[in-house]
Design a protein around this motif. Sequence first.
Motif, PDB file in Angstrom:
ATOM      1  N   VAL A 119       0.845  -1.195   0.000  1.00  0.00           N
ATOM      2  CA  VAL A 119       0.000   0.000   0.000  1.00  0.00           C
ATOM      3  C   VAL A 119       0.880   1.246   0.000  1.00  0.00           C
ATOM      4  N   PHE A 120       0.525   2.216  -0.842  1.00  0.00           N
ATOM      5  CA  PHE A 120       1.252   3.476  -0.869  1.00  0.00           C
ATOM      6  C   PHE A 120       0.260   4.605  -1.171  1.00  0.00           C
ATOM      7  N   MET A 121       0.703   5.838  -0.991  1.00  0.00           N
ATOM      8  CA  MET A 121      -0.135   6.999  -1.293  1.00  0.00           C
ATOM      9  C   MET A 121       0.081   7.391  -2.753  1.00  0.00           C
ATOM     10  N   GLY A 122      -0.971   7.254  -3.564  1.00  0.00           N
ATOM     11  CA  GLY A 122      -0.853   7.561  -4.986  1.00  0.00           C
ATOM     12  C   GLY A 122      -0.517   9.032  -5.209  1.00  0.00           C
ATOM     13  N   PRO A 123       0.557   9.314  -5.960  1.00  0.00           N
ATOM     14  CA  PRO A 123       0.957  10.712  -6.144  1.00  0.00           C
ATOM     15  C   PRO A 123      -0.038  11.533  -6.970  1.00  0.00           C
ATOM     16  N   VAL A 124      -0.891  10.884  -7.758  1.00  0.00           N
ATOM     17  CA  VAL A 124      -1.867  11.614  -8.571  1.00  0.00           C
ATOM     18  C   VAL A 124      -3.246  11.564  -7.929  1.00  0.00           C
ATOM     19  N   VAL A 125      -3.683  10.365  -7.511  1.00  0.00           N
ATOM     20  CA  VAL A 125      -5.036  10.240  -6.939  1.00  0.00           C
ATOM     21  C   VAL A 125      -5.102  10.771  -5.518  1.00  0.00           C
ATOM     22  N   ARG A 126      -3.902  10.887  -4.854  1.00  0.00           N
ATOM     23  CA  ARG A 126      -3.848  11.389  -3.469  1.00  0.00           C
ATOM     24  C   ARG A 126      -4.658  10.517  -2.522  1.00  0.00           C
ATOM     25  N   ARG A 127      -4.684   9.247  -2.787  1.00  0.00           N
ATOM     26  CA  ARG A 127      -5.414   8.294  -1.949  1.00  0.00           C
ATOM     27  C   ARG A 127      -4.579   7.019  -1.836  1.00  0.00           C
ATOM     28  N   PRO A 128      -4.832   6.210  -0.770  1.00  0.00           N
ATOM     29  CA  PRO A 128      -4.113   4.933  -0.678  1.00  0.00           C
ATOM     30  C   PRO A 128      -4.376   4.081  -1.917  1.00  0.00           C
ATOM     31  N   ALA A 129      -3.346   3.403  -2.387  1.00  0.00           N
ATOM     32  CA  ALA A 129      -3.462   2.590  -3.599  1.00  0.00           C
ATOM     33  C   ALA A 129      -2.472   1.442  -3.525  1.00  0.00           C
ATOM     34  N   VAL A 130      -2.709   0.456  -4.350  1.00  0.00           N
ATOM     35  CA  VAL A 130      -1.716  -0.583  -4.624  1.00  0.00           C
ATOM     36  C   VAL A 130      -1.564  -0.644  -6.133  1.00  0.00           C
ATOM     37  N   ALA A 131      -0.450  -1.166  -6.580  1.00  0.00           N
ATOM     38  CA  ALA A 131      -0.195  -1.218  -8.023  1.00  0.00           C
ATOM     39  C   ALA A 131       0.321  -2.592  -8.404  1.00  0.00           C
ATOM     40  N   MET A 132      -0.032  -3.012  -9.602  1.00  0.00           N
ATOM     41  CA  MET A 132       0.538  -4.227 -10.187  1.00  0.00           C
ATOM     42  C   MET A 132       1.255  -3.820 -11.460  1.00  0.00           C
TER      43      MET A 132
END
Length: 516
Positions: A150-163
Motif C-alpha cells: 500500500v502506498f499513497m498515490g501521487p496523482v489520486v492522493r489516496r491509498p493505492a496498490v499497483a501491479m
Amino acid sequence: MLLFKLSDRSYSLRSNLRLLVFVCVLPATLVSGLLTFSTYQLRRAQVEQQTVLLGQSILADLERDLASIEAGLKVMATAPELAAGNLRGFHQRATDALPTGLAYNYILTDAQGRQLLNTLRPWGSPLPMTGTPPEIARVFTEQTSVLTDVFMGPVVRRPAVAMGVPVKVGEQVVYSLNIGLDPARVQALLDQQHLPPGWLVAVLDSSGQIVGRSRDVERYLGQPAVPELIAAIALRDNDTLLSKTKDDVSVFTAYTTSKVWRWRVVVGAPRAVLLEDLLAHLGWVLCGVVAAYGLGLWLARTISLRVLASVRELNDAAQALSRGEEVVLPTIRLQETEAVGAALLQASQAMKQVKFFAQHDALTALPNRLLFDEVADRNLAFAHRRGHTLAVVAIDLDGFKTVNDTQGHATGDDVLKTVAQRIQAAIRASDIVARIGGDEFILLLTEVDQAAAMDTAERIVEALSEPYPQVLAPVSASAGVALFPRHGADTKTLALAADQALYRAKQAGKRRAVLA
C-alpha cells in the motif's frame, strides 16, 4: 446405657454416610471437570481449524482476482503502439480500456521509475517525478510481474496498490506497465464473506500493512498489523497463534500467505466466545455437583433413619425377650439402592458427539478437511507400498452464490446437502468425499486409473449440474483431477494440483472436469 450406645452409633452412621456421599460424588465431579476441559480443547481446535480453512478460501478468491488482473495487464503490454514507441497512441488505447470501478489508472514507467504516461493526466501533461513504488524496480531486474504494498498515490492522493508487468521489445524490458488499484477492490471481496459474529478478517501486504479489513477499514487502512502477528509472519508463511487485534480484542488467529504475491489473509476468532462456553459448562458442572451432594445427603439421612429404626425395633424385641414377653420380629424397612451411571453415560455420549463434529461438517455430516487429510495420508502410504494409483478430485459449484443471494442461505444449505447426497451416490464405499469450504468439496478415489478417475469426475459433474428442488437459478459444477503418483506424492501437493485443474475448468467455461 443401651440407648446411649445406640445414640453413639447413630452419630457414627450418619458421619460415615456423609463421607460415602462425598466419595461417590467426587469421581463424577472430576470426570465432569475433565470433560469440560476436553470439550474446551476440542472446541478450540475446531475454531482454529475453521479460521485456517476460511483464510485459505479467502486467499484462493484473492489470488483468482489478482490473476485475472495480471492476465489483462499482460495483454495490454503486448499492444503494438508500445512496440512501435507510439506512446500517444497507447495513452488513448489505455484510457479506453481502463476498467471502471475499482481501478484508478494505467501508468507506464521506465527503469528509473519515471512516469512516461498516466491515464489520469492528458497526454503531454506534466507527470510526477517521484512516487513510483520501489517494488516496481523488480519488473526490470527480475522481469516478472510485481504487486506493490500500500502506498499513497501521487496523482489520486489516496491509498493505492499497483501491479506491474514487463513490456519487452525483443528480450529487453523497456517499460513497466502498471495499473493502480483501489484497496476497495480487496474490501469488496471481504464484504462478500459471511463471518460468524465477532470474527475478523484482514488482508496484509508483503510488509504487513493492512490492505483490507472486515470492519473499521477506514481507521486502519495502511497501518501495520499488531507486533505479535508481524513477528509470527516473519518466521512462518502459515501458522496459528493467540494474539490481539488492533482493537485490543483477544483472538485465536490463523494466517495464510500467497506464494505468488506474498500477501496474507488473517482470520481472527474471538477468544471470549470460547471462554463464555467454558464458564457456562463450569456453571452447569457446579450446579450438578451441588445438586448431587444435596441429594446424597438427603438419601443418607433417609437411609440412616431407616437403619436406626430397624435397630431400635430389634433392640425392643431383645428387651421383650429378656422380660419374658412375647417377641415380635420387626418389619425390615431397608431398601437396596443401586449407583446410577447416567451421568457418566451422558458424558460418554457427549464426548462422542464432540469428537464427531471435530472431524465432520455440521451441515452435510461429510468428513471435514482434517479427517480427509488423515484418511488420504493413510491411503497414499498404502498405495505407495502396493504400487496402486489414486486420484484426488477438487469440486466447486458454479452459480451457488446466486442461490444464496436470491433465495437465501437456507435454500443454499439445502443445495449443499443435496450435493453431498449426489456425490456419495456416485462414488464407491472405498472412496471418501469431504466438504472443505462453502461450496468446495474434495474426493479421494482409490485404485483408479486416469480413465476411471475422469469418468467418475465427469459423472459427478453431470449429477451436480442436474436441477435442484425449489432452486430457480441454474447450478452446475466444475472439477479438477490429480493422479498419484503422476501429479504428486502427498495429499497437499495432489490437492493443490487438483485445485489448479479446477481453476482451469472454471476458465474453460465451467461444468466440466479437467485433468491436472
